[in-house]
Motif scaffolding. Structure first.
Motif, mmCIF file in Angstrom:
data_model
loop_
_atom_site.group_PDB
_atom_site.id
_atom_site.type_symbol
_atom_site.label_atom_id
_atom_site.label_comp_id
_atom_site.label_asym_id
_atom_site.label_seq_id
_atom_site.Cartn_x
_atom_site.Cartn_y
_atom_site.Cartn_z
ATOM 1 N N ARG A 121 0.845 -1.189 0.000
ATOM 2 C CA ARG A 121 0.000 0.000 0.000
ATOM 3 C C ARG A 121 0.882 1.241 0.000
ATOM 4 O O ARG A 121 1.743 1.425 0.868
ATOM 5 N N GLN A 181 -0.672 -2.261 -4.747
ATOM 6 C CA GLN A 181 -2.092 -2.113 -5.046
ATOM 7 C C GLN A 181 -2.462 -0.754 -5.598
ATOM 8 O O GLN A 181 -3.504 -0.613 -6.241
ATOM 9 N N ASN A 182 -1.653 0.269 -5.358
ATOM 10 C CA ASN A 182 -2.059 1.618 -5.785
ATOM 11 C C ASN A 182 -0.867 2.454 -6.267
ATOM 12 O O ASN A 182 -0.727 3.617 -5.936
#
Length: 676
Positions: free
Chosen positions: A335, A636-637
């Protein structure tokens, strides 16, 4: 006196540069105070960064911050006027980077110009606008990237541009400028058009190529890009000024309250949940590199290297305990929480939070550097500098590709032809050209970009193509790669090489480019290189420039292509169409043998300013860094959106491709709003 093709007068076109020198920003000012957090943070406000930021902020509920290390330009003539193409290389808007010593050539480093300015490379480049061939993107898709074939890319090529056909039917016929309206945009941000002056030597070159069996392309942007072509430019058709990313994706939208841009700020690290900082970053050593620019003195203003001399008139003016979180990208789901940035090495670092995503758009060299500094990259490299390892991702910084070129010098001696060199050798001629440009936006000052090009397939120009192809096919894929590569990178290159060999045999796929300056330079550049290089950090200091090793011509196929290209130049100059130009063959000479040609290549190789591939869009098992949504494997981002994601470099000048990539990742990955 030169021959002007048009005298077009409008009030806007007649504005002198002095009237445009002040940047007026309405709405949120550039570099205004920041919010506490943003939905998205974009690192790098070049082509891809501004496109992504612009499209995300079409949704007024989404706040986006774009962070640029360079400053905004001031609408200077050196940026705006086509005649100055190449003159700002090595100037205040250049990172002043250089390569490592190229021991496979002559042992010398080379300049590697990159834009450090709001608008990035679109401020410095040669303004050529072409997309490459359908085969380039079909090859991307075949490597495991569904939706990235020609049909998948075409809508975004169209979306980025407003294409204006050449202004005169007579000119269109004379210079074989045709277009297919089905593949061009009519409402996109970038103005794509043609100069208001054409050098007749271009028609001589095209006739010579046709005589030798190389066709003229119907439309160089319809995907069938093999042969001669007069390519358009990112050029405003009225004002005849550069239509760059800053003026097309930022300036018209500064009134958006959610479109935030700060300049003069260097992103030093991507912040990752659970991953510690780096001692060297937090405690910089006094006296080090202060601004991240290259400092070793090899960068110079060589322009674009299209031949000796130029046609541009002069301008007037230690260790610490850290949390290590080494993870496999196949199983991790890191993350990203934001970024750290500072104005200079001695300034205090600041953190800013991204609640949705961080999008890295710093260009293929700096994007790879930033990922590595943040703990994402080859674990052995990161460990050697004490950087906490977040993701062991071997592809970061590998797979570096570039179009390398070799300049030639065959000055034309027939004075009855207008020549761009007159702009530097004849003050009266240049003054008249400047006056015409400032008054009517016509004349030689509109024609700085090298538009008359040729993208030649090897089988059409060489009797040795079968032998070269056989040698390429028989190569062990690992034979000419850097030593010690991760097996996934070898596996990925093995598949790339199969594609390259297949396309090298085609008569409709370009193996190299001829860049014509209409003054006697027929520069040649490899379009589908077999060689692969690397871009690695030199230390954990984010203000130290990366080690850039393009490894040009380390694979002998690329050198063989250049030799055949130089030999073919002799055939071109001997054709009935070119003989009237009275070319003097100085570099290379008419009787240089292969040994002499190799010496010219070894000393003459330069970049065509197209480094790419360092964060390749490939599956993990092929050494990939991002997936087909341009998300970094294992995060994820976090995305990368720039030329670094190209798995293989297309046979094109890259700006149109980067615009389309950035448009595509926005449109194809946001079902409602934002990137998901």
């Amino acid at each position: 006196m030169y021959r002007s093709r048009l005298a077009l007068t409008t009030f806007a076109a007649c504005l002198p540069f002095s009237a445009l020198s002040t940047v007026h920003i309405h709405g949120r000012d550039l570099n205004a105070p920041l919010l506490d957090s943003y939905d998205y943070i974009v690192v790098g406000c070049g082509i891809s960064g501004l496109v992504v930021t612009n499209r995300l902020t079409e949704d007024p509920s989404v706040n986006v911050l774009c962070i640029e290390a360079g400053d905004p330009d001031r609408y200077e003539p050196i940026i705006q006027a086509p005649v100055y193409v190449g003159a700002d290389i090595g100037g205040i808007y250049d990172w002043l980077l250089s390569t490592t010593p190229q021991t496979q050539l002559d042992g010398a480093p080379r300049p590697m110009p990159q834009g450090k300015v709001l608008g990035g490379g679109s401020i410095l480049n040669a303004m050529c606008w072409n997309r490459g061939g359908q085969d380039d993107y079909n090859a991307w898709a075949a490597l495991g990237n569904p939706g990235w074939d020609w049909e998948g890319m075409l809508p975004y090529f169209i979306k980025s541009e407003t294409y204006t056909p050449v202004y005169s039917a007579d000119i269109a016929r004379e210079y074989a400028i045709n277009y297919n309206p089905l593949v061009h945009g009519t409402s996109g941000p970038v103005q794509v058009s043609y100069p208001r002056f054409f050098y007749p030597q271009s028609t001589n070159l095209f006739a010579a190529l046709n005589y030798l069996g190389v066709p003229t392309e119907f439309d160089p942007n319809d995907g069938s890009s093999a042969g001669a072509a007069f390519v358009p430019s990112d050029l405003d058709p009225i004002n005849q000024t550069r239509s760059d990313a800053r003026r097309t994706y930022y300036d018209p939208y500064v009134s958006r309250p959610n479109f935030h841009v700060i300049t003069g700020q260097h992103v030093t690290r991507i912040l990752i949940e659970g991953v510690g900082s780096n001692y060297v970053v937090d405690n910089p050593t006094p006296g080090g590199n202060e601004d991240g620019n290259g400092m070793n003195g090899v960068t110079s203003n060589e322009g674009f290297g299209f031949g000796p001399g130029g046609s541009t008139p002069a301008l007037d003016n230690s260790t610490i305990t850290r949390l290590l979180r080494r993870q496999s990208p196949s199983t991790s789901n890191l993350r990203i929480t934001g970024v750290e940035f500072a104005a200079s090495a001695s300034d205090t670092r600041r953190n800013i939070t991204a609640t949705r995503e961080v999008i890295v758009a710093a260009g293929s060299l700096h994007s790879a550097q930033l990922l590595q500094l943040s703990g994402i990259g080859p674990s052995s490299l990161l460990s050697s500098f004490g950087i906490p390892i977040a993701l062991d991702l071997p592809g970061v910084g590998n797979n570096l590709q570039d179009h390398c070129l070799v300049g030639t010098f065959y000055p034309y001696n027939n004075a009855s032809y207008p020549s761009p060199t007159q702009l530097t050798t004849n003050a009266t001629y240049n003054a008249a050209a400047e006056l015409e440009y400032n008054t009517y936006k016509t004349g030689p000052w509109t024609a700085g970009s090298p538009n008359a090009l040729a993208f030649n397939p090897l089988p059409l120009i060489s009797n040795n193509s079968a032998s070269i192809l056989s040698g390429a096919n028989d190569q062990d894929p690992i034979a000419f790669l850097p030593a010690g590569l991760d097996p996934t990178l070898v596996a990925g290159y093995t598949l790339q090489k199969q594609s390259l060999v297949r396309r090298l045999a085609e008569t409709n796929v370009a193996s190299y480019e001829i860049i014509n300056n209409n003054a006697g330079s027929l520069t040649v550049a490899v379009m589908h290189p077999f060689s692969r290089g690397q871009c690695y950090i030199r230390s954990a200091d984010p203000f130290e420039p990366p080690s850039i090793d393009p490894r040009w011509l380390t694979n002998p196929v690329d050198r063989q292509v250049l030799i055949e290209a130089l030999l073919f130049n002799r055939q071109i100059l001997a054709t009935p169409a070119m003989v009237p130009l009275q070319a003097a063959q100085f570099v290379p000479t008419v009787d240089d043998d292969e040994e002499a040609l190799n010496r010219i290549i070894n000393t003459g190789v330069r970049t065509e300013f197209h480094p790419s591939g360092t964060c390749a869009m490939l599956p993990l098992e092929q050494g990939g860094v991002v997936d087909p949504h341009l998300r970094v494997h294992g995060a994820q981002n976090l995305r990368v959106v720039d030329a670094g994601i190209f798995p293989m470099i297309p046979a094109a000048h890259l700006q149109a491709v980067v615009y389309a990539v950035a448009e595509k990742v926005n449109a194809s990955t946001r079902p409602h709003h934002g990137l998901h």
